[in-house]
Design an enzyme around this catalytic site. Structure first.
Site, short mmCIF file in Angstrom:
data_model
loop_
_atom_site.label_atom_id
_atom_site.label_comp_id
_atom_site.label_asym_id
_atom_site.label_seq_id
_atom_site.Cartn_x
_atom_site.Cartn_y
_atom_site.Cartn_z
N HIS A 84 0.86 -1.18 0.00
CA HIS A 84 0.00 0.00 0.00
C HIS A 84 0.90 1.24 0.00
O HIS A 84 2.14 1.12 0.01
CB HIS A 84 -0.97 -0.03 1.19
CG HIS A 84 -0.30 -0.28 2.51
ND1 HIS A 84 0.55 0.63 3.09
CD2 HIS A 84 -0.32 -1.36 3.34
CE1 HIS A 84 1.00 0.15 4.24
NE2 HIS A 84 0.50 -1.07 4.40
N HIS B 222 4.00 1.43 2.26
CA HIS B 222 5.23 0.77 1.77
C HIS B 222 5.90 1.64 0.71
O HIS B 222 7.12 1.79 0.68
CB HIS B 222 4.89 -0.58 1.13
CG HIS B 222 4.31 -1.59 2.06
ND1 HIS B 222 3.02 -2.03 1.96
CD2 HIS B 222 4.86 -2.27 3.11
CE1 HIS B 222 2.78 -2.94 2.89
NE2 HIS B 222 3.86 -3.10 3.61
N GLY C 165 8.22 1.40 8.88
CA GLY C 165 7.13 2.32 9.16
C GLY C 165 6.92 2.49 10.66
O GLY C 165 7.06 1.53 11.43
N LYS D 69 4.13 2.85 12.08
CA LYS D 69 2.92 2.22 12.57
C LYS D 69 3.27 1.03 13.48
O LYS D 69 2.61 0.79 14.47
CB LYS D 69 2.03 1.74 11.42
CG LYS D 69 0.67 1.26 11.94
CD LYS D 69 -0.25 0.81 10.86
CE LYS D 69 0.10 -0.56 10.36
NZ LYS D 69 -0.17 -1.64 11.34
N ASP D 70 4.32 0.32 13.10
CA ASP D 70 4.80 -0.79 13.94
C ASP D 70 5.85 -0.22 14.90
O ASP D 70 7.05 -0.50 14.77
CB ASP D 70 5.38 -1.90 13.06
CG ASP D 70 4.32 -2.52 12.18
OD1 ASP D 70 3.45 -3.23 12.71
OD2 ASP D 70 4.33 -2.26 10.96
N ARG E 185 -3.46 -5.49 6.56
CA ARG E 185 -4.57 -6.21 7.22
C ARG E 185 -5.90 -5.47 7.11
O ARG E 185 -6.94 -6.05 7.40
CB ARG E 185 -4.22 -6.50 8.68
CG ARG E 185 -3.13 -7.56 8.81
CD ARG E 185 -2.90 -7.97 10.27
NE ARG E 185 -2.09 -9.17 10.37
CZ ARG E 185 -0.77 -9.19 10.62
NH1 ARG E 185 -0.11 -8.06 10.78
NH2 ARG E 185 -0.12 -10.34 10.69
O1 PAF Z 1 6.60 -5.08 9.12
C1 PAF Z 1 6.60 -6.08 8.36
O2 PAF Z 1 5.98 -6.11 7.31
C2 PAF Z 1 7.41 -7.31 8.77
O3 PAF Z 1 7.38 -7.49 10.15
C3 PAF Z 1 8.85 -7.28 8.24
C4 PAF Z 1 9.65 -6.13 8.82
C5 PAF Z 1 8.84 -7.18 6.72
C6 PAF Z 1 9.56 -8.58 8.63
O4 PAF Z 1 8.92 -9.70 8.11
#
Ligand code: PAF
Length: 289
Positions: A40, A43, A153, A155-156, A193
């Site tokens: 999206h 990314h 990102g 967000k995480d 998601r």
């Molecule tokens: O954030 C994500 O999409 C995943 O945790 C990552 C960093 C690609 C690792 O699989």
């Protein structure tokens, strides 16, 4: 696809290393954007950040099984490879690495990264083994690509913190950059998601960003009590979502509960809407876009 240098798609580590060697010979630095696909705008903003710094960007698409718990959504995680590759090509990515599970975790694979303390609370408690899987794949991707810079990102939030710590603790020569969360025009944080949400669930999911905004606004208006700010954070969530895993204000470096809110205190949310688990966050004292 970019007209100047079309996207080079590789599936094996050997092909990836050859592509990296060619880029290095051409004097390029490497910017890594690790993803699990179902791409999206969030990314693509990481890809743009890498390109803008002048790196040859390598994006990886790999739904990493070791970071999913046994009852999590590994099997149904959205897979949209063709579309993803089109997007990466159009965004000017140099190399897309799309390995199979066997390529990354061949028969006999047995070595994992023990994640740092920051992996313990919150996501760590709710998703045992998650950060062990994340740290392991991210370190492997760092080593496979020899990236100079890697983009993640915000967000995480906890993931970015854990990866930053791992990188520092293990002296990995990669600079970790954390980019702002991208949101839909109505405030929903972009996430692969979100594709799971029905229209009714998506409407209820808007409560996350509203709750964060209300908390940021209350802080801006002078509220400093963590307990009071957490009440504001949870106020509308309880009725709107199906369950709350956590809705807390914590210290940004340790994720420990704070005494009093300050400009870097972070509000972190994890909730379920229907069967979809959503996370989001906001840093107090920053504009909430
Ligand atoms: O954030 C994500 O999409 C995943 O945790 C990552 C960093 C690609 C690792 O699989």
């Amino acid at each position: 696809m970019s007209e100047e240098s079309p996207l080079h798609v590789v599936t094996s580590v050997a092909q990836l290393r050859a592509a990296v060697a060619e880029l290095r010979r051409a004097g390029r630095t490497i910017g890594l954007v690790p993803t699990m696909g179902a791409l999206h705008e969030g990314h693509l903003s990481l890809v743009r950040a890498s390109n803008e710094e002048g790196h040859a960007t390598i994006a990886t698409i790999f739904v990493n099984p070791t970071q999913f718990g046994p009852r999590e959504d590994l099997a149904k995680y959205p897979r949209t490879l063709e579309r993803d590759l089109d997007l990466l090509g159009a965004a000017g990515v140099a190399v897309a690495f799309v390995p199979t599970v066997d390529e990354v975790y061949p028969q006999g694979f047995a070595t994992y990264v023990e994640p740092p303390e920051a992996a313990g609370p919150l996501e760590g408690e709710r998703r045992p083994g998650h950060f062990r899987g994340v740290c392991t794949i991210v370190l492997k991707l760092f080593l496979m690509t020899t990236a100079d810079v890697a983009f993640f990102g915000r967000k995480d939030f906890q993931q970015a913190l854990v990866i930053g710590r791992m990188t520092r603790d293990l002296d990995v020569p990669v600079e970790v950059r954390v980019q702002p969360t991208l949101r839909e025009p109505d405030g929903l944080a972009m996430s692969s998601r979100n594709a799971y949400l029905s229209p009714e669930e998506r409407t209820r999911a808007l409560t996350l960003s509203r709750a964060l905004r209300a908390t940021v606004d209350a802080y801006r208006a002078g509220e400093r009590s963590i307990a009071r700010l957490e009440e504001i954070l949870r106020r509308d969530l309880t009725a709107a979502v199906d369950s709350i895993d956590y809705a807390v204000l914590v210290e940004p470096e340790t994720l420990a509960p704070g005494e009093e809110a300050h400009d870097r205190t972070v509000a972190l949310l994890a909730v379920r809407v229907g069967s979809t688990r959503l996370i989001d966050n906001a840093v107090l004292g920053e504009d909430f876009a």
